[in-house]
Write a protein that holds these residues in place. Sequence first.
Motif, PDB file in Angstrom:
ATOM      1  N   GLY A 160       7.514   2.661   2.529  1.00 32.53           N
ATOM      2  CA  GLY A 160       8.514   1.695   2.082  1.00 32.53           C
ATOM      3  C   GLY A 160       8.276   0.316   2.683  1.00 32.53           C
ATOM      4  N   GLN A 161       9.190  -0.622   2.365  1.00 32.02           N
ATOM      5  CA  GLN A 161       8.949  -1.988   2.849  1.00 32.02           C
ATOM      6  C   GLN A 161       9.095  -2.136   4.356  1.00 32.02           C
ATOM      7  N   ILE A 162      10.059  -1.475   4.956  1.00 35.95           N
ATOM      8  CA  ILE A 162      10.166  -1.582   6.425  1.00 35.95           C
ATOM      9  C   ILE A 162       8.931  -0.937   7.057  1.00 35.95           C
ATOM     10  N   GLY A 163       8.535   0.218   6.508  1.00 38.39           N
ATOM     11  CA  GLY A 163       7.335   0.901   7.004  1.00 38.39           C
ATOM     12  C   GLY A 163       6.133  -0.036   7.029  1.00 38.39           C
ATOM     13  N   TYR A 164       6.005  -0.834   5.989  1.00 40.68           N
ATOM     14  CA  TYR A 164       4.837  -1.717   5.879  1.00 40.68           C
ATOM     15  C   TYR A 164       4.841  -2.796   6.963  1.00 40.68           C
ATOM     16  N   SER A 165       6.021  -3.172   7.424  1.00 44.26           N
ATOM     17  CA  SER A 165       6.095  -4.169   8.502  1.00 44.26           C
ATOM     18  C   SER A 165       6.038  -3.516   9.879  1.00 44.26           C
ATOM     19  N   LEU A 166       6.367  -2.246   9.918  1.00 36.80           N
ATOM     20  CA  LEU A 166       6.546  -1.548  11.202  1.00 36.80           C
ATOM     21  C   LEU A 166       5.258  -0.937  11.734  1.00 36.80           C
ATOM     22  N   LEU A 167       4.520  -0.252  10.847  1.00 34.67           N
ATOM     23  CA  LEU A 167       3.426   0.601  11.310  1.00 34.67           C
ATOM     24  C   LEU A 167       2.327  -0.190  12.012  1.00 34.67           C
ATOM     25  N   PHE A 168       2.011  -1.362  11.487  1.00 33.20           N
ATOM     26  CA  PHE A 168       0.919  -2.148  12.051  1.00 33.20           C
ATOM     27  C   PHE A 168       1.278  -2.644  13.462  1.00 33.20           C
ATOM     28  N   ARG A 169       2.555  -2.899  13.654  1.00 38.16           N
ATOM     29  CA  ARG A 169       2.976  -3.375  14.982  1.00 38.16           C
ATOM     30  C   ARG A 169       3.008  -2.234  15.996  1.00 38.16           C
ATOM     31  N   ILE A 170       3.383  -1.048  15.536  1.00 40.85           N
ATOM     32  CA  ILE A 170       3.333   0.114  16.439  1.00 40.85           C
ATOM     33  C   ILE A 170       1.883   0.362  16.839  1.00 40.85           C
ATOM     34  N   ALA A 171       0.992   0.334  15.828  1.00 40.55           N
ATOM     35  CA  ALA A 171      -0.419   0.658  16.076  1.00 40.55           C
ATOM     36  C   ALA A 171      -1.107  -0.401  16.942  1.00 40.55           C
ATOM     37  N   SER A 172      -0.566  -1.626  16.929  1.00 37.40           N
ATOM     38  CA  SER A 172      -1.204  -2.676  17.729  1.00 37.40           C
ATOM     39  C   SER A 172      -0.679  -2.701  19.169  1.00 37.40           C
ATOM     40  N   GLY A 173       0.319  -1.865  19.467  1.00 36.49           N
ATOM     41  CA  GLY A 173       0.791  -1.762  20.844  1.00 36.49           C
ATOM     42  C   GLY A 173       2.023  -2.582  21.153  1.00 36.49           C
ATOM     43  N   GLU A 174       2.634  -3.163  20.125  1.00 30.93           N
ATOM     44  CA  GLU A 174       3.804  -4.008  20.389  1.00 30.93           C
ATOM     45  C   GLU A 174       5.051  -3.211  20.746  1.00 30.93           C
ATOM     46  N   GLY A 197      -4.857   8.570  16.287  1.00 29.88           N
ATOM     47  CA  GLY A 197      -4.682   9.642  15.311  1.00 29.88           C
ATOM     48  C   GLY A 197      -3.635   9.235  14.300  1.00 29.88           C
ATOM     49  N   MET A 198      -3.731   9.807  13.107  1.00 29.16           N
ATOM     50  CA  MET A 198      -2.777   9.437  12.049  1.00 29.16           C
ATOM     51  C   MET A 198      -2.839  10.507  10.974  1.00 29.16           C
ATOM     52  N   GLU A 199      -1.671  10.943  10.497  1.00 28.08           N
ATOM     53  CA  GLU A 199      -1.662  11.959   9.457  1.00 28.08           C
ATOM     54  C   GLU A 199      -0.461  11.735   8.527  1.00 28.08           C
ATOM     55  N   GLN A 224       0.780   8.618  -2.673  1.00 29.02           N
ATOM     56  CA  GLN A 224      -0.345   7.737  -3.026  1.00 29.02           C
ATOM     57  C   GLN A 224      -0.216   6.394  -2.303  1.00 29.02           C
ATOM     58  N   ALA A 225       1.002   5.843  -2.336  1.00 28.88           N
ATOM     59  CA  ALA A 225       1.244   4.554  -1.661  1.00 28.88           C
ATOM     60  C   ALA A 225       1.002   4.700  -0.160  1.00 28.88           C
ATOM     61  N   LEU A 226       1.426   5.844   0.383  1.00 25.41           N
ATOM     62  CA  LEU A 226       1.226   6.083   1.819  1.00 25.41           C
ATOM     63  C   LEU A 226      -0.271   6.119   2.148  1.00 25.41           C
ATOM     64  N   MET A 251      -5.001   3.552   4.647  1.00 24.86           N
ATOM     65  CA  MET A 251      -6.323   2.919   4.519  1.00 24.86           C
ATOM     66  C   MET A 251      -6.304   1.549   5.195  1.00 24.86           C
ATOM     67  N   GLU A 252      -5.205   0.828   5.001  1.00 26.33           N
ATOM     68  CA  GLU A 252      -5.113  -0.499   5.648  1.00 26.33           C
ATOM     69  C   GLU A 252      -5.027  -0.370   7.167  1.00 26.33           C
ATOM     70  N   LEU A 253      -4.293   0.641   7.620  1.00 27.43           N
ATOM     71  CA  LEU A 253      -4.218   0.856   9.080  1.00 27.43           C
ATOM     72  C   LEU A 253      -5.618   1.139   9.628  1.00 27.43           C
ATOM     73  N   GLU A 254      -6.383   1.964   8.911  1.00 24.25           N
ATOM     74  CA  GLU A 254      -7.772   2.242   9.318  1.00 24.25           C
ATOM     75  C   GLU A 254      -8.574   0.946   9.388  1.00 24.25           C
ATOM     76  N   ASP A 255      -8.338   0.103   8.392  1.00 24.83           N
ATOM     77  CA  ASP A 255      -9.133  -1.123   8.292  1.00 24.83           C
ATOM     78  C   ASP A 255      -8.802  -2.142   9.382  1.00 24.83           C
ATOM     79  N   CYS A 256      -7.722  -1.890  10.105  1.00 24.84           N
ATOM     80  CA  CYS A 256      -7.414  -2.775  11.244  1.00 24.84           C
ATOM     81  C   CYS A 256      -8.191  -2.337  12.487  1.00 24.84           C
ATOM     82  N   ALA A 257      -8.722  -1.119  12.460  1.00 30.29           N
ATOM     83  CA  ALA A 257      -9.478  -0.588  13.610  1.00 30.29           C
ATOM     84  C   ALA A 257      -8.729  -0.815  14.927  1.00 30.29           C
ATOM     85  N   PHE A 258      -7.442  -0.459  14.924  1.00 29.86           N
ATOM     86  CA  PHE A 258      -6.639  -0.644  16.140  1.00 29.86           C
ATOM     87  C   PHE A 258      -7.169   0.277  17.251  1.00 29.86           C
TER      88      PHE A 258
END
Length: 328
Positions: A14-28, A69-71, A50-52, A57-64
């Motif tokens: 969802g939209q919050i997920g899209y703003s949230l996950l990258f910040r969690i993965a970056s250590g914020e 791990g991610m599932e 499918q959207a997930l 894929m984008e999280l992978e592409d950040c190479a955080f």
Amino acid sequence: MKRPIRVAVTGAAGQIGYSLLFRIASGEMLGKDQPVILQLVEVPVEKAQQALKGVMMELEDCAFPLLVGMEAFDNPRAGFKDVDIALLVGARPRGPGMERKDLLQENAKIFTEQGKALNDVASRDVKVLVVGNPANTNAYIAMKSAPDLPAKNFTAMLRLDHNRALSQLAAKANVAVADIENLIVWGNHSPTMYPDYRFATVKGESLQAKINDAAWNKDTFIPKVGKRGAAIIEARGLSSAASAANAAIDHIRDWVLGSNGKWVTMGIPSDGSYGIPEGIMYGVPVICENGEYKRVEGLEVDAFSRERMDFTLAELLEERDGIQHLLP
Ligand code: NAX
């Protein structure tokens, strides 16, 4: 390397997920030296899954470096296995012609199932934050559905309201947000909430004395904070997402790493203090230390505040009464 922390996020596509996950993965959220494993839960619907996949894929592409791990999951029982933190963001939105009562009931089903799953498979110390609306009542349902977990592990998000109030106050008093301390938002994450700056200070001085405008408090500030979500929808055509994700990060970061003596607002199970009956998920001021939150106690409640605090309580009691019969 530190032991990785397992973080479950529902509504991950969802939209919050899209703003949230990258910040969690970056250590914020948990610190720049804390590895994380993301357990992402979406509904078992092809389009959502499918959207997930795309988000992953984008999280992978950040190479955080911290994302070890991610599932993806299509049910909470698998997705919550051994999680240390659960961000319950996904919820049933209000559809056309849907009554409030129907919304509560649909969400009661979701959060009963998720509470039971946490009860059975999550870490015994799991920290749960409910973002999906109606957040306080959904958190209450999840808590009641997880009798083997401590009730204190369940919280609802009022941090967005807290942050909204901080910004409005900083602008009004022409001071820096970072200099404001001791702000509170009491009650429900809904327009009935009561943002309260009676105890707030700026560099040790009373903010209320600085603003000194009771009419502004009652007629502008309180309604503006309460209706901010609707104003965002009006302007953006979509509900708050980045600011909601930011508030979720703030809430968990402070809970896990401490609030450095600052008051922050969390929706937590009430203990009977401040005239709030026990066990209601109610926004109160807390200080976080050593991975625990502690309610700020002994604050005076004046007549105006009593009225506001009871008003938002009445709404929470009504919501609770609407779903009580559905609880296990
Ligand atoms: P979106 O509709 O963009 O995304 C929600 C996602 O959750 C969807 O992908 C959906 O498939 C998924 N979902 C629904 N039910 C699920 C379930 N049972 N298990 C797993 N996933 C599920 O909404 P978004 O803008 O991300 O908002 C999410 C929730 O946050 C909404 O309930 C919204 O009302 C609430 N909010 C709460 C706020 C707060 O301060 N507490 C502020 C922002 C936001 O309005």
